[in-house]
Design a protein around this motif. Sequence first.
Motif, PDB file in Angstrom:
ATOM      1  N   GLU A 135       0.891  -1.251  -0.042  1.00  0.00           N
ATOM      2  CA  GLU A 135      -0.084   0.088   0.044  1.00  0.00           C
ATOM      3  C   GLU A 135       0.748   1.411  -0.037  1.00  0.00           C
ATOM      4  N   TYR A 136       0.381   2.251  -0.680  1.00  0.00           N
ATOM      5  CA  TYR A 136       1.168   3.597  -0.578  1.00  0.00           C
ATOM      6  C   TYR A 136      -0.118   4.730  -0.465  1.00  0.00           C
ATOM      7  N   GLU A 137       0.261   5.610   0.266  1.00  0.00           N
ATOM      8  CA  GLU A 137      -0.668   7.067   0.577  1.00  0.00           C
ATOM      9  C   GLU A 137       0.087   7.959   0.848  1.00  0.00           C
ATOM     10  N   ILE A 138      -0.335   9.306   0.431  1.00  0.00           N
ATOM     11  CA  ILE A 138       0.344  10.478   0.731  1.00  0.00           C
ATOM     12  C   ILE A 138      -0.752  11.439   1.434  1.00  0.00           C
ATOM     13  N   GLN A 139      -0.112  12.307   2.470  1.00  0.00           N
ATOM     14  CA  GLN A 139      -1.071  13.052   3.008  1.00  0.00           C
ATOM     15  C   GLN A 139      -0.436  14.451   3.117  1.00  0.00           C
ATOM     16  N   THR A 140      -1.425  15.388   2.478  1.00  0.00           N
ATOM     17  CA  THR A 140      -0.689  16.861   2.222  1.00  0.00           C
ATOM     18  C   THR A 140      -1.337  17.718   3.379  1.00  0.00           C
ATOM     19  N   GLY A 141      -0.804  18.255   4.250  1.00  0.00           N
ATOM     20  CA  GLY A 141      -1.483  19.375   5.301  1.00  0.00           C
ATOM     21  C   GLY A 141      -1.620  20.428   4.748  1.00  0.00           C
ATOM     22  N   GLU A 146       4.157  17.220   3.506  1.00  0.00           N
ATOM     23  CA  GLU A 146       3.629  16.018   3.110  1.00  0.00           C
ATOM     24  C   GLU A 146       3.979  14.745   4.007  1.00  0.00           C
ATOM     25  N   SER A 147       3.183  13.966   3.992  1.00  0.00           N
ATOM     26  CA  SER A 147       3.537  12.555   4.864  1.00  0.00           C
ATOM     27  C   SER A 147       3.356  11.673   4.150  1.00  0.00           C
ATOM     28  N   ILE A 148       4.305  10.593   4.132  1.00  0.00           N
ATOM     29  CA  ILE A 148       3.824   9.390   3.237  1.00  0.00           C
ATOM     30  C   ILE A 148       3.974   7.955   3.998  1.00  0.00           C
ATOM     31  N   ARG A 149       3.237   7.257   3.932  1.00  0.00           N
ATOM     32  CA  ARG A 149       3.346   5.944   4.475  1.00  0.00           C
ATOM     33  C   ARG A 149       3.184   4.834   3.445  1.00  0.00           C
ATOM     34  N   CYS A 150       4.156   3.814   3.514  1.00  0.00           N
ATOM     35  CA  CYS A 150       4.187   2.383   2.604  1.00  0.00           C
ATOM     36  C   CYS A 150       4.357   1.269   3.384  1.00  0.00           C
ATOM     37  N   GLU A 151       3.396   0.471   2.901  1.00  0.00           N
ATOM     38  CA  GLU A 151       3.312  -1.048   3.539  1.00  0.00           C
ATOM     39  C   GLU A 151       3.525  -2.062   2.779  1.00  0.00           C
ATOM     40  N   VAL A 152       4.406  -2.972   3.057  1.00  0.00           N
ATOM     41  CA  VAL A 152       4.507  -4.158   2.136  1.00  0.00           C
ATOM     42  C   VAL A 152       4.398  -5.380   3.277  1.00  0.00           C
ATOM     43  N   SER A 164       8.077  17.357  -2.928  1.00  0.00           N
ATOM     44  CA  SER A 164       8.657  18.685  -2.849  1.00  0.00           C
ATOM     45  C   SER A 164       8.715  19.277  -1.495  1.00  0.00           C
ATOM     46  N   ALA A 165       8.026  18.676  -0.446  1.00  0.00           N
ATOM     47  CA  ALA A 165       7.661  18.985   0.766  1.00  0.00           C
ATOM     48  C   ALA A 165       7.842  17.978   1.949  1.00  0.00           C
ATOM     49  N   LEU A 166       8.761  16.908   1.637  1.00  0.00           N
ATOM     50  CA  LEU A 166       8.428  15.766   2.545  1.00  0.00           C
ATOM     51  C   LEU A 166       8.936  16.023   4.193  1.00  0.00           C
ATOM     52  N   GLN A 167       7.788  15.952   4.863  1.00  0.00           N
ATOM     53  CA  GLN A 167       8.242  15.800   6.290  1.00  0.00           C
ATOM     54  C   GLN A 167       8.262  14.607   6.903  1.00  0.00           C
ATOM     55  N   HIS A 168       7.401  13.649   6.633  1.00  0.00           N
ATOM     56  CA  HIS A 168       7.426  12.417   7.417  1.00  0.00           C
ATOM     57  C   HIS A 168       7.145  11.353   6.563  1.00  0.00           C
ATOM     58  N   VAL A 169       7.855  10.152   6.832  1.00  0.00           N
ATOM     59  CA  VAL A 169       7.695   8.794   5.943  1.00  0.00           C
ATOM     60  C   VAL A 169       7.379   7.741   6.918  1.00  0.00           C
ATOM     61  N   ARG A 170       6.541   6.842   6.725  1.00  0.00           N
ATOM     62  CA  ARG A 170       6.234   5.731   7.724  1.00  0.00           C
ATOM     63  C   ARG A 170       6.532   4.412   6.781  1.00  0.00           C
ATOM     64  N   LEU A 171       7.229   3.709   6.943  1.00  0.00           N
ATOM     65  CA  LEU A 171       7.558   2.358   6.118  1.00  0.00           C
ATOM     66  C   LEU A 171       7.469   1.165   6.947  1.00  0.00           C
ATOM     67  N   GLU A 172       6.730   0.232   6.494  1.00  0.00           N
ATOM     68  CA  GLU A 172       6.389  -0.986   7.145  1.00  0.00           C
ATOM     69  C   GLU A 172       6.559  -2.147   6.405  1.00  0.00           C
TER      70      GLU A 172
END
Length: 254
Positions: A135-141, A146-152, A164-172
């Motif tokens: 799964e891949y999702e991006i959230q813009t405040g 931008e916050s991104i989460r990726c799950e495998v 262009s404005a990466l603040q937080h990434v969650r990788l699982e």
Amino acid sequence: MRDRKNVFWGILFLLGACAVIAGRLGFLEGIGFWSILFSLVLAAVLIRGIIKRSWSMILFSIAFLCIVNDRLLGIEKLTPWPVLGAALLGNIGLNLLFPHWSWRNFGWHRSNGKNIPAASEDVENSASGDAGNSEYEIQTGDDGAESIRCEVNFHSCVKYLQSSALQHVRLENSFGSFVVYFTDCALWQHRGAVNVGVAFGTTELYIPASWHVVCNVSSTFGGVNEHGRPALSSEEVLTITGDVSFGSLEIHYI
């Protein structure tokens, strides 16, 4: 955080010591030293899975606990492949029914900003024929960060993050092979954070060598390796935190 983990593991190994003595005295007949040791480790993985709300860690730790203690439980006919198959199918089913359950503990809030699912063909190169999922999702405040989460899960894929404005990434990553490139990203106000969770898998991060990287990832029966060197001082600062259990995290500076 590290003090709490030391207390947890300290108590766990003390319980193991008591179990070994009890076994030698005949109170735990049929349970050997290695069974106790593996059961303690798997119990720790199970507890972490519950805390992290990871279906794969919960189900597979239970499955391996059943395999290690099949004689004691009288379930030799169910081990090893039936319980492993049940864990695999259960993990896929629960992730399909509750796809976002595992992210609630990691500060992934949908109430602020927009939550935009990204097109997988634009950012992912997945191996065909895998039984797992990603799964891949991006959230813009509201401020543009931008916050991104990726799950495998039981999957093999490559992600090329674009922001262009990466603040937080969650990788699982659970029982998968996961490669993530940060080369097309710019950090929000020169600061960014990556939180990594690896269980029985391998995750590789490719990060610009011009960034200053602070790595505070803990490992339990796993490894964290850095290849190359990041900038000793830079305006761009990326902090990497998280946990690795029975897997590896490889960080490449390019």
